[in-house]
Enzyme design. Structure first.
Site, PDB file in Angstrom:
ATOM      1  N   SER A 160       0.864  -1.169   0.000  1.00 44.33           N
ATOM      2  CA  SER A 160       0.000   0.000   0.000  1.00 44.33           C
ATOM      3  C   SER A 160       0.910   1.232   0.000  1.00 44.33           C
ATOM      4  O   SER A 160       1.653   1.446   0.954  1.00 44.33           O
ATOM      5  CB  SER A 160      -0.895  -0.015   1.241  1.00 44.33           C
TER       6      SER A 160
ATOM      7  N   LYS B 283      -1.180  -1.248  -4.463  1.00 43.56           N
ATOM      8  CA  LYS B 283      -2.303  -0.379  -4.089  1.00 43.56           C
ATOM      9  C   LYS B 283      -1.770   1.019  -3.893  1.00 43.56           C
ATOM     10  O   LYS B 283      -0.755   1.217  -3.232  1.00 43.56           O
ATOM     11  CB  LYS B 283      -2.940  -0.927  -2.811  1.00 43.56           C
TER      12      LYS B 283
ATOM     13  N   LYS C 205      -2.769   5.021  -2.762  1.00 41.35           N
ATOM     14  CA  LYS C 205      -3.748   5.874  -2.094  1.00 41.35           C
ATOM     15  C   LYS C 205      -4.090   7.027  -3.019  1.00 41.35           C
ATOM     16  O   LYS C 205      -3.199   7.593  -3.683  1.00 41.35           O
ATOM     17  CB  LYS C 205      -3.156   6.406  -0.788  1.00 41.35           C
TER      18      LYS C 205
ATOM     19  N   ASP D  42      -7.058   3.164  -3.303  1.00 41.05           N
ATOM     20  CA  ASP D  42      -7.796   3.256  -2.036  1.00 41.05           C
ATOM     21  C   ASP D  42      -8.008   4.729  -1.708  1.00 41.05           C
ATOM     22  O   ASP D  42      -7.050   5.487  -1.568  1.00 41.05           O
ATOM     23  CB  ASP D  42      -6.996   2.567  -0.915  1.00 41.05           C
TER      24      ASP D  42
ATOM     25  N   GLU E 279     -11.002   0.810  -3.587  1.00 41.94           N
ATOM     26  CA  GLU E 279     -11.316   0.594  -2.166  1.00 41.94           C
ATOM     27  C   GLU E 279     -11.933   1.844  -1.545  1.00 41.94           C
ATOM     28  O   GLU E 279     -11.393   2.948  -1.691  1.00 41.94           O
ATOM     29  CB  GLU E 279     -10.014   0.203  -1.441  1.00 41.94           C
TER      30      GLU E 279
ATOM     31  N   ASP F 126     -13.720  -1.342   2.925  1.00 45.06           N
ATOM     32  CA  ASP F 126     -12.830  -1.460   4.072  1.00 45.06           C
ATOM     33  C   ASP F 126     -13.566  -0.866   5.284  1.00 45.06           C
ATOM     34  O   ASP F 126     -14.235  -1.611   6.033  1.00 45.06           O
ATOM     35  CB  ASP F 126     -11.512  -0.716   3.749  1.00 45.06           C
TER      36      ASP F 126
ATOM     37  N   LYS G 185      -9.942  -6.456   8.021  1.00 45.28           N
ATOM     38  CA  LYS G 185      -8.926  -6.110   9.015  1.00 45.28           C
ATOM     39  C   LYS G 185      -9.485  -6.585  10.343  1.00 45.28           C
ATOM     40  O   LYS G 185     -10.532  -6.088  10.778  1.00 45.28           O
ATOM     41  CB  LYS G 185      -8.718  -4.595   9.071  1.00 45.28           C
TER      42      LYS G 185
ATOM     43  N   GLY H 187      -4.102  -3.962   6.179  1.00 46.75           N
ATOM     44  CA  GLY H 187      -3.103  -3.659   7.205  1.00 46.75           C
ATOM     45  C   GLY H 187      -3.348  -2.300   7.809  1.00 46.75           C
ATOM     46  O   GLY H 187      -4.088  -1.469   7.255  1.00 46.75           O
TER      47      GLY H 187
END
Ligand code: OSB
Ligand code: MG
Length: 380
Positions: free
Chosen positions: A138, A164, A166, A192, A217, A242, A266, A294
Site C-alpha cells: 500500500s 495499491k 492511495k 484506495d 477501495e 474497508d 482487518k 493492514g
C-alpha cells in the site's frame, strides 16, 4: 481453557521509515499499543491494538482504546474461566457498543494464548490452510504522478503481487494512470480513497474504469452502503469495502445491496478473529473474494494478520508488507520477510504467533505501561 490473570498494556513509539499519507491524514511515527496477556497456567500471549494516533480512519484512537480496554473490556476477561478464544468476542461485545479495535486487541491476544496452550500455530487454530500468503503493498499519496510511478516500479520489482495506491481528489486519475503506464496492463493495480469522495464524483471516478483496476477501495463514506451501491452500478471497476465493514451484518448488507464485490478484512476493524472468520465464511458462501488489510502494524500485529490470511478464501494478496517496508528495525524475531515471488511464509510449525517479541527493544521504546489485573473494576 483460558484463565487470564493480568494484561500488561504498553505504548511504544516506532518511527516509520517514511511518512505514510492517506486522504485523511499523515503519520510519521506510530504510537503502537501492545498487549501481553498472562494466563494462570504460565502461558503468555501477545497482541497489538491497531487504533491510530488520530480518529481519521475510524472513531477509535490508541487513547480511546487504552481507556476502553482498561475501564470496560479487560475486566470482562481477567479472572474468568473461558472455554475457548472463540467465546471472547461475545463477552466483550455484550452491551458495549463500538470500540472494535480495543475489543479485537484483547480477543486476538486470547487466540495467541489459546494457540500456545495447545502448542499449535495461530494459523492452525484459526483454521488456516496456507503455508505462504501473497503480499501486496500500500503506497501512500506522493507529490506527483512520476514519483508515485517510480515507487510503484520499485515495489513491483521487489516482488509485490498487488500494488495499491492511495488517492484523493486532485491526486487520482493522473496518478493512477502514471502507474499503469509504468507497470503495464498485466500488473494487479488498485486504488484506495479512504472515503475521500461523494456520489457527485461518480463520473470522475468512472474514468478509473479505463485503467483496469482490480478494485477501488472505499471511495465513499465510511458507513455509507447505500451510495456505494449506486456508485457500483455506474462503475465496471469492482468496489472493495474497508471502513464500511465493521461486523457480519454490514458484510451481509453489502452483499444484499450490491454495495461492493470484494471485502478487505482487518481483524482490528471488526472486533477480532471470530468476526473476521464469520465474515470470511459468509463471503466464501457468496463468492465474494476477501483479502487481509493492514494498519501499519509492528511485527506483532503482522503475525496476527498473516495467520488470518492463511484461511482459504483470502484469495487476493493482503497488505502484508515485510518489516523492512515500515521500520528500520522491527520488534520481533525473526522479522517478517517476503520472498522474491512476493510471498510471506506462515509460521505454521511454531506455537502461537510464531515470532518472539524482543523485550529489550520493546522496553527501550516504551513510553507508557499499565498492569491490568481486573481487580479495580471487575465488579462493575
Ligand atoms: O485504508 O487500508 C487502509 C493504513 C492506515 C489506515 C488505513 C489504511 C492503511 C493502509 C496500510 O493502507 C496498509 C499497510 O499496513 O501496509
Ligand atoms: Mg483501506
Amino acid at each position: 481453557m483460558l484463565h487470564i490473570e493480568r494484561i500488561t498494556l504498553r505504548e511504544i513509539r516506532l518511527p516509520l521509515k517514511e511518512p505514510f499519507r492517506i486522504s485523511s491524514g499523515v503519520v510519521s511515527e506510530r504510537r503502537i499499543c501492545l498487549l501481553e496477556l498472562h494466563d494462570a497456567d504460565g502461558t503468555v500471549g501477545w497482541s497489538e491494538c491497531v487504533a491510530g494516533e488520530l480518529p481519521n480512519y475510524s472513531a477509535e484512537t490508541i487513547d480511546t482504546a487504552w481507556h476502553a480496554m482498561t475501564e470496560w473490556l479487560a475486566p470482562r476477561v481477567i479472572g474468568k474461566t473461558i472455554e475457548h478464544p472463540d467465546r471472547v468476542f461475545a463477552l466483550l461485545d455484550h452491551n458495549i457498543r463500538g470500540h472494535n479495535m480495543a475489543k479485537a486487541a484483547i480477543e486476538m491476544g486470547c487466540w495467541d494464548v489459546g494457540a500456545r496452550q495447545r502448542s499449535v500455530s495461530l494459523s492452525r487454530l484459526l483454521g488456516g490452510t496456507r503455508d505462504r500468503v501473497a503480499t501486496g503493498i500500500s503506497i501512500g499519496i506522493q507529490q506527483n504522478p512520476a514519483a508515485l510511478a517510480q515507487r510503484a516500479r520499485a515495489a513491483f520489482d521487489q516482488g509485490y503481487r498487488k500494488i495499491k495506491v492511495k488517492i484523493q481528489p486532485g491526486a487520482d486519475i493522473e496518478f493512477v494512470r502514471a502507474v499503469r503506464e509504468e507497470l503495464g496492463a498485466a500488473v494487479h493495480l488498485m486504488a484506495d480513497a479512504n472515503s475521500a469522495y461523494t456520489l457527485a464524483d461518480a463520473d470522475h471516478l468512472a474514468r478509473l474504469d479505463a485503467l483496469n483496476l482490480i478494485m477501488l477501495e472505499q471511495p465513499l463514506g465510511r458507513d455509507d452502503l447505500v451510495r456505494h451501491a449506486a456508485l457500483q452500478q455506474r462503475l465496471t471497476t469492482p468496489i472493495c469495502l474497508d471502513e464500511s465493514i465493521t461486523d457480519v451484518d454490514r458484510a451481509e448488507d453489502m452483499i444484499a445491496l450490491k454495495s461492493g464485490r470484494i471485502i478487505n478484512i482487518k481483524p482490528g476493524r471488526v472486533g477480532g478473529f471470530s468476526v473476521s472468520k464469520a465474515i470470511h465464511d459468509l463471503c466464501q458462501r457468496n463468492a465474494i473474494p476477501v483479502w487481509c488489510g493492514g494498519m501499519l502494524e509492528s511485527g506483532v500485529g503482522r503475525a496476527h494478520n498473516v495467520a488470518l490470511a492463511s484461511l482459504a478464501n483470502f484469495t487476493l494478496p493482503g497488505d502484508l508488507s515485510p518489516s523492512s517496508r515500515y521500520w528500520a528495525k522491527d520488534i520481533v524475531t525473526p522479522e517478517w520477510t517476503m520472498d522474491a515471488d512476493g510471498m510471506v511464509h506462515v509460521p505454521r510449525d511454531r506455537p502461537g504467533i510464531g515470532v518472539t517479541v524482543n523485550m529489550d527493544r520493546v522496553d527501550g521504546l516504551t513510553v507508557r505501561k499499565s498492569e491490568l489485573n481486573g481487580a479495580a473494576r471487575a465488579a462493575a
